[in-house]
Design an enzyme around this catalytic site. Structure first.
Site, short mmCIF file in Angstrom:
data_model
loop_
_atom_site.label_atom_id
_atom_site.label_comp_id
_atom_site.label_asym_id
_atom_site.label_seq_id
_atom_site.Cartn_x
_atom_site.Cartn_y
_atom_site.Cartn_z
N LYS A 125 0.86 -1.19 0.00
CA LYS A 125 0.00 0.00 0.00
C LYS A 125 0.89 1.24 0.00
O LYS A 125 1.75 1.41 0.88
CB LYS A 125 -0.86 -0.02 1.27
O1 G3P Z 1 -8.83 1.36 4.30
C1 G3P Z 1 -8.92 2.73 4.62
C2 G3P Z 1 -9.48 2.96 5.95
O2 G3P Z 1 -8.81 2.26 6.96
C3 G3P Z 1 -9.69 4.38 6.33
O3 G3P Z 1 -10.84 4.35 7.05
O4 G3P Z 1 -12.42 4.94 8.77
O5 G3P Z 1 -10.05 5.73 8.95
O6 G3P Z 1 -11.59 6.70 7.23
P1 G3P Z 1 -11.24 5.52 8.07
#
Ligand code: G3P
Length: 309
Positions: A125
């Protein structure tokens, strides 16, 4: 939400051209009915959250990032690496995205090669941008450079922190295997800034989240009905834009919708032709739950007592 008859035919055609996700088991005559179903990944670094989802056959991949590894309990890079190795081994052959923490291209490539050695199912990633924002001395195109260098080295990549379709296109152009648009964070941002786009077609979004006052919910629900459910929130619209552009140009980089905030965004993204959804474990676990399913189940169990001898 998009209605089925609003889905452009070329998005459907793109999905048809994608590889089979659920192969029919050798020796079985019953073909898998969902051979080209979208992939569902768990967005977590916590192995105890992954195991039950894998056992239930719900997931076919995992995505992690430094925040999720920290949340899973990692307090050092070597501990994070151990935990990531464990997830990679458990999930094989399904893909697991591991995020780079280095910030300079040569160090990032070396770190990617080390992580890729954890297993052939590792996907590296790479944040698509933001380098200059972290340190003005860094090259702002570091992410794209690294994606391209890893493509040349036959290492699969996932371009992360995507917030517009141009970033997605450039990542694909650089050779990314996956792009991760953060739909929830984008929707949150638009909502916070009271942008028009957040007059979402998603009634539940307002019921469940954020400002969430009854008055707000009522107004937005009324807007939803008035628009016959045809409006998308900004995050879902981003997914729609990327899948359409990729379909237009026959780009096979997989669109991995990320950063979910609620269950309603799941069908919305599927109607937009997302290839993969990566969903936090608690939300994934709850998706099979519905008050009417629970009620129906209780009455079936109650009525089946009539058959007990
Ligand atoms: O895969 C991306 C994710 O982990 C981000 O999510 O909830 O931190 O916006 P969030």
């Amino acid at each position: 939400m998009l209605k089925p008859d609003q889905i452009p035919a070329h998005i459907g055609a793109r999905r048809q051209s994608m590889p089979v996700n659920n192969p029919t088991t050798e020796g079985k005559s019953l073909k898998h009915p969902a051979a080209k179903a979208p992939k569902i990944f768990a967005d977590t670094g916590t192995i105890d959250e992954i195991r039950p989802l894998l056992e239930a056959g719900i997931i076919n991949g995992v995505t992690t990032n430094p925040t999720l590894m920290k949340r899973a309990g990692a307090t050092s890079w070597s501990q994070a690496k151990e935990m990531m190795q464990e997830i990679v081994t458990l999930m094989a052959p399904y893909p697991v995205s591991l995020e780079l923490t280095e910030l300079q291209a040569d160090k990032m490539i070396a770190q990617a090669e080390a992580l890729a050695a954890f297993g052939s199912n590792v996907v590296i990633k790479v944040p698509v941008g933001g380098y200059e924002a972290v340190d003005p001395a860094l090259d702002k195109n570091t992410g794209l450079k690294v994606l391209h260098a890893l493509w040349k080295r036959d290492i699969q990549t996932n371009a992360t922190l995507i917030f517009n379709s141009t970033q997605a296109l450039f990542a694909a152009q650089a050779g990314a295997s996956y792009v991760s648009p953060f739909l929830g964070r984008l929707a949150d941002y638009m909502y916070k800034h009271d942008a028009v786009e957040m007059a979402s077609g998603n009634a539940l979004y307002y019921l469940e989240d954020h400002k969430g006052t009854k008055e707000n919910s009522r107004q937005h629900n009324t807007a939803y009905v008035a628009n016959a459910g045809s409006r998308m929130d900004a995050g879902v619209r981003l997914i729609h834009e990327i899948t359409t552009i990729f379909a237009n140009y026959d780009i096979t980089t997989e669109v991995l919708a990320a950063s979910f905030r609620n269950g309603v965004q799941i069908p919305e993204c599927l109607l937009c032709g997302a290839d993969i959804l990566t969903i936090p474990a608690p939300l994934l676990m709850g998706v099979a739950d519905h008050p009417l399913t629970n009620e129906g189940m209780k009455s079936f169990v109650e009525d089946s007592k009539a058959f007990e001898s």
